[in-house]
Design an enzyme around this catalytic site. Structure first.
Site, PDB file in Angstrom:
ATOM      1  N   THR A 149     -10.222   3.250  -9.149  1.00 59.24           N
ATOM      2  CA  THR A 149     -10.712   4.061 -10.276  1.00 59.24           C
ATOM      3  C   THR A 149     -10.116   5.462 -10.263  1.00 59.24           C
ATOM      4  O   THR A 149     -10.200   6.180 -11.253  1.00 59.24           O
ATOM      5  CB  THR A 149     -12.251   4.169 -10.238  1.00 59.24           C
ATOM      6  OG1 THR A 149     -12.636   4.762  -8.990  1.00 59.24           O
ATOM      7  CG2 THR A 149     -12.886   2.802 -10.399  1.00 59.24           C
ATOM      8  N   ARG A 150      -9.550   5.856  -9.144  1.00 57.86           N
ATOM      9  CA  ARG A 150      -8.966   7.204  -9.051  1.00 57.86           C
ATOM     10  C   ARG A 150      -8.019   7.243  -7.833  1.00 57.86           C
ATOM     11  O   ARG A 150      -7.862   6.247  -7.126  1.00 57.86           O
ATOM     12  CB  ARG A 150     -10.061   8.251  -8.900  1.00 57.86           C
ATOM     13  CG  ARG A 150     -10.859   8.086  -7.628  1.00 57.86           C
ATOM     14  CD  ARG A 150     -12.081   8.989  -7.571  1.00 57.86           C
ATOM     15  NE  ARG A 150     -12.480   9.167  -6.182  1.00 57.86           N
ATOM     16  CZ  ARG A 150     -13.618   9.709  -5.796  1.00 57.86           C
ATOM     17  NH1 ARG A 150     -14.483  10.128  -6.687  1.00 57.86           N
ATOM     18  NH2 ARG A 150     -13.890   9.856  -4.518  1.00 57.86           N
ATOM     19  N   GLY A 151      -7.434   8.401  -7.612  1.00 63.81           N
ATOM     20  CA  GLY A 151      -6.642   8.626  -6.392  1.00 63.81           C
ATOM     21  C   GLY A 151      -5.506   7.625  -6.199  1.00 63.81           C
ATOM     22  O   GLY A 151      -4.805   7.251  -7.142  1.00 63.81           O
ATOM     23  N   ILE A 152      -5.341   7.217  -4.952  1.00 63.72           N
ATOM     24  CA  ILE A 152      -4.219   6.340  -4.571  1.00 63.72           C
ATOM     25  C   ILE A 152      -4.298   4.988  -5.289  1.00 63.72           C
ATOM     26  O   ILE A 152      -3.283   4.453  -5.745  1.00 63.72           O
ATOM     27  CB  ILE A 152      -4.216   6.152  -3.035  1.00 63.72           C
ATOM     28  CG1 ILE A 152      -3.864   7.487  -2.348  1.00 63.72           C
ATOM     29  CG2 ILE A 152      -3.265   5.046  -2.620  1.00 63.72           C
ATOM     30  CD1 ILE A 152      -4.111   7.507  -0.843  1.00 63.72           C
TER      31      ILE A 152
ATOM     32  N   ASN B 242      -7.865  -1.174  -0.896  1.00 66.38           N
ATOM     33  CA  ASN B 242      -7.571   0.262  -0.832  1.00 66.38           C
ATOM     34  C   ASN B 242      -8.820   1.141  -0.797  1.00 66.38           C
ATOM     35  O   ASN B 242      -8.754   2.299  -0.403  1.00 66.38           O
ATOM     36  CB  ASN B 242      -6.694   0.624  -2.052  1.00 66.38           C
ATOM     37  CG  ASN B 242      -6.531   2.100  -2.226  1.00 66.38           C
ATOM     38  OD1 ASN B 242      -5.785   2.748  -1.484  1.00 66.38           O
ATOM     39  ND2 ASN B 242      -7.254   2.682  -3.180  1.00 66.38           N
TER      40      ASN B 242
ATOM     41  N   TYR C  24     -14.309   7.486  10.824  1.00 68.88           N
ATOM     42  CA  TYR C  24     -13.194   7.209   9.914  1.00 68.88           C
ATOM     43  C   TYR C  24     -11.986   6.713  10.715  1.00 68.88           C
ATOM     44  O   TYR C  24     -11.394   5.687  10.398  1.00 68.88           O
ATOM     45  CB  TYR C  24     -12.844   8.469   9.124  1.00 68.88           C
ATOM     46  CG  TYR C  24     -11.743   8.271   8.105  1.00 68.88           C
ATOM     47  CD1 TYR C  24     -11.969   7.539   6.954  1.00 68.88           C
ATOM     48  CD2 TYR C  24     -10.478   8.823   8.305  1.00 68.88           C
ATOM     49  CE1 TYR C  24     -10.960   7.355   6.010  1.00 68.88           C
ATOM     50  CE2 TYR C  24      -9.469   8.648   7.370  1.00 68.88           C
ATOM     51  CZ  TYR C  24      -9.711   7.912   6.225  1.00 68.88           C
ATOM     52  OH  TYR C  24      -8.713   7.732   5.296  1.00 68.88           O
TER      53      TYR C  24
ATOM     54  N   LYS D 187     -10.225   2.973  10.507  1.00 68.17           N
ATOM     55  CA  LYS D 187      -8.840   2.778  10.074  1.00 68.17           C
ATOM     56  C   LYS D 187      -7.988   2.152  11.198  1.00 68.17           C
ATOM     57  O   LYS D 187      -7.048   1.405  10.926  1.00 68.17           O
ATOM     58  CB  LYS D 187      -8.240   4.097   9.589  1.00 68.17           C
ATOM     59  CG  LYS D 187      -8.898   4.617   8.301  1.00 68.17           C
ATOM     60  CD  LYS D 187      -8.716   3.651   7.139  1.00 68.17           C
ATOM     61  CE  LYS D 187      -9.201   4.228   5.823  1.00 68.17           C
ATOM     62  NZ  LYS D 187      -8.958   3.331   4.678  1.00 68.17           N
TER      63      LYS D 187
ATOM     64  N   THR E 105      -5.923  13.926  -3.251  1.00 70.36           N
ATOM     65  CA  THR E 105      -6.874  13.151  -4.063  1.00 70.36           C
ATOM     66  C   THR E 105      -8.248  13.795  -3.908  1.00 70.36           C
ATOM     67  O   THR E 105      -8.415  14.765  -3.156  1.00 70.36           O
ATOM     68  CB  THR E 105      -6.975  11.690  -3.567  1.00 70.36           C
ATOM     69  OG1 THR E 105      -7.575  11.693  -2.264  1.00 70.36           O
ATOM     70  CG2 THR E 105      -5.632  10.988  -3.499  1.00 70.36           C
TER      71      THR E 105
HETATM   72  P1  NAD Z   1     -10.624   8.608  -3.464  1.00 70.93           P
HETATM   73  O1  NAD Z   1     -11.914   9.093  -2.911  1.00 70.93           O
HETATM   74  O2  NAD Z   1      -9.923   9.393  -4.504  1.00 70.93           O
HETATM   75  O3  NAD Z   1     -10.805   7.103  -4.039  1.00 70.93           O
HETATM   76  C1  NAD Z   1     -11.519   6.153  -3.301  1.00 70.93           C
HETATM   77  C2  NAD Z   1     -11.677   4.892  -4.126  1.00 70.93           C
HETATM   78  O4  NAD Z   1     -12.457   3.974  -3.333  1.00 70.93           O
HETATM   79  C3  NAD Z   1     -12.425   5.102  -5.422  1.00 70.93           C
HETATM   80  O5  NAD Z   1     -11.875   4.263  -6.431  1.00 70.93           O
HETATM   81  C4  NAD Z   1     -13.839   4.626  -5.101  1.00 70.93           C
HETATM   82  O6  NAD Z   1     -14.515   4.062  -6.218  1.00 70.93           O
HETATM   83  C5  NAD Z   1     -13.572   3.533  -4.073  1.00 70.93           C
HETATM   84  N1  NAD Z   1     -14.724   3.347  -3.196  1.00 70.93           N
HETATM   85  C6  NAD Z   1     -15.224   4.219  -2.293  1.00 70.93           C
HETATM   86  N2  NAD Z   1     -16.328   3.695  -1.714  1.00 70.93           N
HETATM   87  C7  NAD Z   1     -16.512   2.472  -2.262  1.00 70.93           C
HETATM   88  C8  NAD Z   1     -17.476   1.457  -2.092  1.00 70.93           C
HETATM   89  N3  NAD Z   1     -18.498   1.570  -1.236  1.00 70.93           N
HETATM   90  N4  NAD Z   1     -17.365   0.337  -2.824  1.00 70.93           N
HETATM   91  C9  NAD Z   1     -16.362   0.194  -3.702  1.00 70.93           C
HETATM   92  N5  NAD Z   1     -15.411   1.114  -3.912  1.00 70.93           N
HETATM   93  C10 NAD Z   1     -15.483   2.241  -3.204  1.00 70.93           C
HETATM   94  O7  NAD Z   1      -9.729   8.390  -2.187  1.00 70.93           O
HETATM   95  P2  NAD Z   1      -8.150   8.155  -1.994  1.00 70.93           P
HETATM   96  O8  NAD Z   1      -7.640   9.365  -1.338  1.00 70.93           O
HETATM   97  O9  NAD Z   1      -7.508   7.658  -3.210  1.00 70.93           O
HETATM   98  O10 NAD Z   1      -8.221   7.015  -0.878  1.00 70.93           O
HETATM   99  C11 NAD Z   1      -7.783   5.687  -1.091  1.00 70.93           C
HETATM  100  C12 NAD Z   1      -7.569   5.050   0.259  1.00 70.93           C
HETATM  101  O11 NAD Z   1      -6.582   5.803   0.967  1.00 70.93           O
HETATM  102  C13 NAD Z   1      -8.815   5.056   1.149  1.00 70.93           C
HETATM  103  O12 NAD Z   1      -8.870   3.847   1.869  1.00 70.93           O
HETATM  104  C14 NAD Z   1      -8.560   6.215   2.086  1.00 70.93           C
HETATM  105  O13 NAD Z   1      -9.238   6.075   3.310  1.00 70.93           O
HETATM  106  C15 NAD Z   1      -7.061   6.126   2.251  1.00 70.93           C
HETATM  107  N6  NAD Z   1      -6.440   7.375   2.721  1.00 70.93           N
HETATM  108  C16 NAD Z   1      -6.496   8.509   1.971  1.00 70.93           C
HETATM  109  C17 NAD Z   1      -5.906   9.674   2.461  1.00 70.93           C
HETATM  110  C18 NAD Z   1      -5.930  10.980   1.688  1.00 70.93           C
HETATM  111  O14 NAD Z   1      -5.500  12.004   2.259  1.00 70.93           O
HETATM  112  N7  NAD Z   1      -6.377  11.017   0.450  1.00 70.93           N
HETATM  113  C19 NAD Z   1      -5.263   9.661   3.700  1.00 70.93           C
HETATM  114  C20 NAD Z   1      -5.215   8.485   4.425  1.00 70.93           C
HETATM  115  C21 NAD Z   1      -5.807   7.340   3.925  1.00 70.93           C
END
Ligand code: NAD
Length: 251
Positions: free
Chosen positions: A15-18, A95, A160, A164, A195
């Site tokens: 829905t957002r971010g990555i 993701n 966390y 991971k 993000t």
């Molecule tokens: P974000 O917070 O922008 O997006 C997270 C997404 O996960 C959203 O779409 C949200 O709806 C969904 N989500 C969260 N909890 C949920 C749940 N209980 N049930 C269903 N959906 C759920 O985060 P992001 O930065 O886009 O992260 C995406 C992935 O990348 C994650 O797994 C995160 O751990 C990983 N990551 C992010 C970073 C960073 O710096 N942003 C770094 C390393 C890894």
């Protein structure tokens, strides 16, 4: 024409971010159909509307679901519903994730388990259901989003980092197991990415993070999306059970 031509893809946390960037990049690369998942109906349908507006020619092949990732039966129900529309699933990207920035001294009760539940057990449910559906066709790609903290640890969020690290080991284990069925399982380990997840970090903390990165900047969501798409596509047909760091070389 694009590198996702003819692919049917299911992605969580989109829905957002990555995840949203990944769905966008895949649509730009001509994915045949894509299902995006979010944590609730409101955010999932809002993201769906945005993607349909941006890609009107693909609108009827973009779907939204909001299964609880803590309930395997909900994941199974929604993934099968999407699978049955096209008769296959070419790629599934797990993701969705949550994080916490807290020391072990201050971690609230239940928080460590919450990290494991959403990030690791949720990924296990998604991967397991994907594997079961892909076995029939003896083909498919599963891509998990891990984190550099799974490789190097986190000094501010052991739950966390542990979750991971588990995602990386799960990826390697399933890659070994499912290779027999021609199902590839890989993961991407992002560094610090711009993000909502990192939006709460204070500027001093961000500067400290950037100083430890060889490229001296945070990543953009599309840069992680491109790596996820590499594993989901046929560009990586001889890759499995591997973890690709996409972190600007964080030290
Ligand atoms: P974000 O917070 O922008 O997006 C997270 C997404 O996960 C959203 O779409 C949200 O709806 C969904 N989500 C969260 N909890 C949920 C749940 N209980 N049930 C269903 N959906 C759920 O985060 P992001 O930065 O886009 O992260 C995406 C992935 O990348 C994650 O797994 C995160 O751990 C990983 N990551 C992010 C970073 C960073 O710096 N942003 C770094 C390393 C890894």
């Amino acid at each position: 024409m694009g590198i996702m031509d003819g692919k049917v893809v299911f992605i969580t946390g989109a829905t957002r971010g990555i995840g949203f960037a990944t769905a966008t990049r895949m649509l730009e690369e001509n994915v045949e159909a894509i299902a995006i998942c979010g944590s609730c109906e409101e955010t999932a349908t809002a993201a769906l509307a945005k993607l349909k507006e941006a890609f009107p020619e693909k609108a009827e092949h973009i779907y939204a679901y909001w299964p609880s990732l803590l309930v395997e039966a909900e994941v199974a129900r929604d993934m099968k519903d999407f699978h049955d529309k096209y008769g296959r699933l070419d790629a599934v990207c797990s993701n969705a994730g949550i994080t916490h920035n807290v020391t072990i001294k201050n971690i609230p009760e239940g928080e460590f388990k919450r990290q494991i539940d959403v990030n690791l057990i949720g990924t296990y449910y998604v991967d397991r259901q994907a594997g079961l559906l892909m076995r029939a066709k003896r083909k498919g790609s599963i891509v998990n989003t891990a984190s550099m903290t799974g490789l190097y640890g986190s000094g501010m969020g052991c739950g966390y980092g542990a979750s991971k690290g588990g995602v990386i080991a799960l990826t390697k284990s399933l890659g070994r197991e499912l290779g027999f069925f021609n199902i590839r399982v890989n993961c991407v380990a992002p560094g610090s990415v711009k993000t909502d997840m990192t939006a709460g970090l204070n500027p001093a903390a961000l500067q400290a993070v950037n100083q430890g990165i060889a490229l001296k900047r945070m990543g953009e969501p599309y840069e992680i999306a491109n790596a996820i798409m590499f594993f989901a596509s046929d560009l990586s047909t001889y890759c499995t059970a591997t973890c690709l760091s996409v972190d600007g070389f964080a030290t």
